[in-house]
Design an enzyme around this catalytic site. Sequence first.
Site, PDB file in Angstrom:
ATOM      1  N   GLY A 163      -5.335   2.216  -2.568  1.00  0.00           N
ATOM      2  CA  GLY A 163      -4.759   3.477  -3.014  1.00  0.00           C
ATOM      3  C   GLY A 163      -3.275   3.635  -2.797  1.00  0.00           C
ATOM      4  O   GLY A 163      -2.635   4.443  -3.476  1.00  0.00           O
ATOM      5  N   ASP A 164      -2.693   2.891  -1.859  1.00  0.00           N
ATOM      6  CA  ASP A 164      -1.246   2.955  -1.615  1.00  0.00           C
ATOM      7  C   ASP A 164      -0.748   1.547  -1.318  1.00  0.00           C
ATOM      8  O   ASP A 164      -0.056   1.303  -0.328  1.00  0.00           O
ATOM      9  CB  ASP A 164      -0.946   3.898  -0.445  1.00  0.00           C
ATOM     10  CG  ASP A 164       0.545   4.207  -0.309  1.00  0.00           C
ATOM     11  OD1 ASP A 164       1.312   3.896  -1.247  1.00  0.00           O
ATOM     12  OD2 ASP A 164       0.949   4.752   0.739  1.00  0.00           O
ATOM     13  N   LEU A 165      -1.110   0.620  -2.200  1.00  0.00           N
ATOM     14  CA  LEU A 165      -0.914  -0.799  -1.910  1.00  0.00           C
ATOM     15  C   LEU A 165       0.468  -1.285  -2.354  1.00  0.00           C
ATOM     16  O   LEU A 165       0.590  -2.252  -3.099  1.00  0.00           O
ATOM     17  CB  LEU A 165      -2.020  -1.626  -2.575  1.00  0.00           C
ATOM     18  CG  LEU A 165      -2.219  -3.040  -2.016  1.00  0.00           C
ATOM     19  CD1 LEU A 165      -2.589  -3.009  -0.543  1.00  0.00           C
ATOM     20  CD2 LEU A 165      -3.277  -3.777  -2.817  1.00  0.00           C
ATOM     21  N   TRP A 166       1.501  -0.620  -1.864  1.00  0.00           N
ATOM     22  CA  TRP A 166       2.836  -1.167  -2.075  1.00  0.00           C
ATOM     23  C   TRP A 166       3.055  -2.292  -1.061  1.00  0.00           C
ATOM     24  O   TRP A 166       2.263  -2.466  -0.121  1.00  0.00           O
ATOM     25  CB  TRP A 166       3.892  -0.069  -1.971  1.00  0.00           C
ATOM     26  CG  TRP A 166       4.160   0.467  -0.610  1.00  0.00           C
ATOM     27  CD1 TRP A 166       3.365   1.287   0.117  1.00  0.00           C
ATOM     28  CD2 TRP A 166       5.336   0.238   0.179  1.00  0.00           C
ATOM     29  NE1 TRP A 166       3.951   1.593   1.319  1.00  0.00           N
ATOM     30  CE2 TRP A 166       5.172   0.959   1.380  1.00  0.00           C
ATOM     31  CE3 TRP A 166       6.510  -0.486  -0.011  1.00  0.00           C
ATOM     32  CZ2 TRP A 166       6.141   0.958   2.385  1.00  0.00           C
ATOM     33  CZ3 TRP A 166       7.464  -0.486   0.985  1.00  0.00           C
ATOM     34  CH2 TRP A 166       7.278   0.238   2.166  1.00  0.00           C
ATOM     35  N   ASN A 169       2.591  -2.064   2.768  1.00  0.00           N
ATOM     36  CA  ASN A 169       1.264  -1.855   3.345  1.00  0.00           C
ATOM     37  C   ASN A 169       0.403  -3.107   3.315  1.00  0.00           C
ATOM     38  O   ASN A 169      -0.807  -3.045   3.522  1.00  0.00           O
ATOM     39  CB  ASN A 169       0.552  -0.698   2.641  1.00  0.00           C
ATOM     40  CG  ASN A 169       1.111   0.646   3.079  1.00  0.00           C
ATOM     41  OD1 ASN A 169       1.751   0.751   4.119  1.00  0.00           O
ATOM     42  ND2 ASN A 169       0.895   1.668   2.265  1.00  0.00           N
TER      43      ASN A 169
END
Length: 271
Positions: A163-166, A169
Amino acid sequence: MSDLFTKSRADAPEGFFACEAAGLAWLRVPGGPRVVEVRGVGRTHLDLERLQPARPTPSAARALGRRLAVVHDAGAPAWGAPPAGWDGDGFFGPLDDSLPLPTGAWADWPSFYAEARLAPVAEQGRERGALEPDDAALLGRLAERLPDLARPALDDSPARLHGDLWSGNVLWAAPVTSGSGEAAPAVEAVLIDPAAYGGHREADLAMLALFGAPHLDEIVAGYQEVHPLARGWRHRVALHQVYPVAVHAVLFGGGYRTQLRSTVAALLDDR
């Protein structure tokens, strides 16, 4: 040095750390990526294993791609579903100023993306004075075009997303030794800081591309070995990046607002 790494904030939003812990547990599936281990969680803190940093390699990146496909294929109950063990909305953004991440159960991806991502971030931008009425109107026009722009990926089922896989992370670390005597890789990817939910598999890959994950081509190649992406997926990367860019525009303004406008305008001009 302690083997614990503690994230803490006395005024953390209610449930922030419990939600993160639930997301980490949900992402830990057999054959999936390594996920940072939770050692303890409270209202104002989250205790995690301390990782030993290592330099990413092409082979580790390809392995991440294969394992990411596995966790996506583990699935979710619905579009927008929260991680198991968490029954409220999630959080997206930095701990000191995170935005609520709506969860629920939508019948299809366009409805989910329009109602649970684009509409809320447009309202958040309006409330903070970070987005102008024209920006909200652009996002509204994009929402109307989603069924057309998302084809032929609409047949996919909800994936289990980080969901926030920049790139920040994904930590590259020395692997945990198994004691089996088998040769271990020199480095492996470890997932941290999720904003987990049931969504479209292309969204995690689009986040990796947004800020330039190392060896991204190898990650994608490994992913495709396990789960080939739907035709035209490269043309949909920008579509999945609209929400995180909009969040950055709301939180930080500046060039992100310009990027948001140009990205949405280009998508609307794509016939």
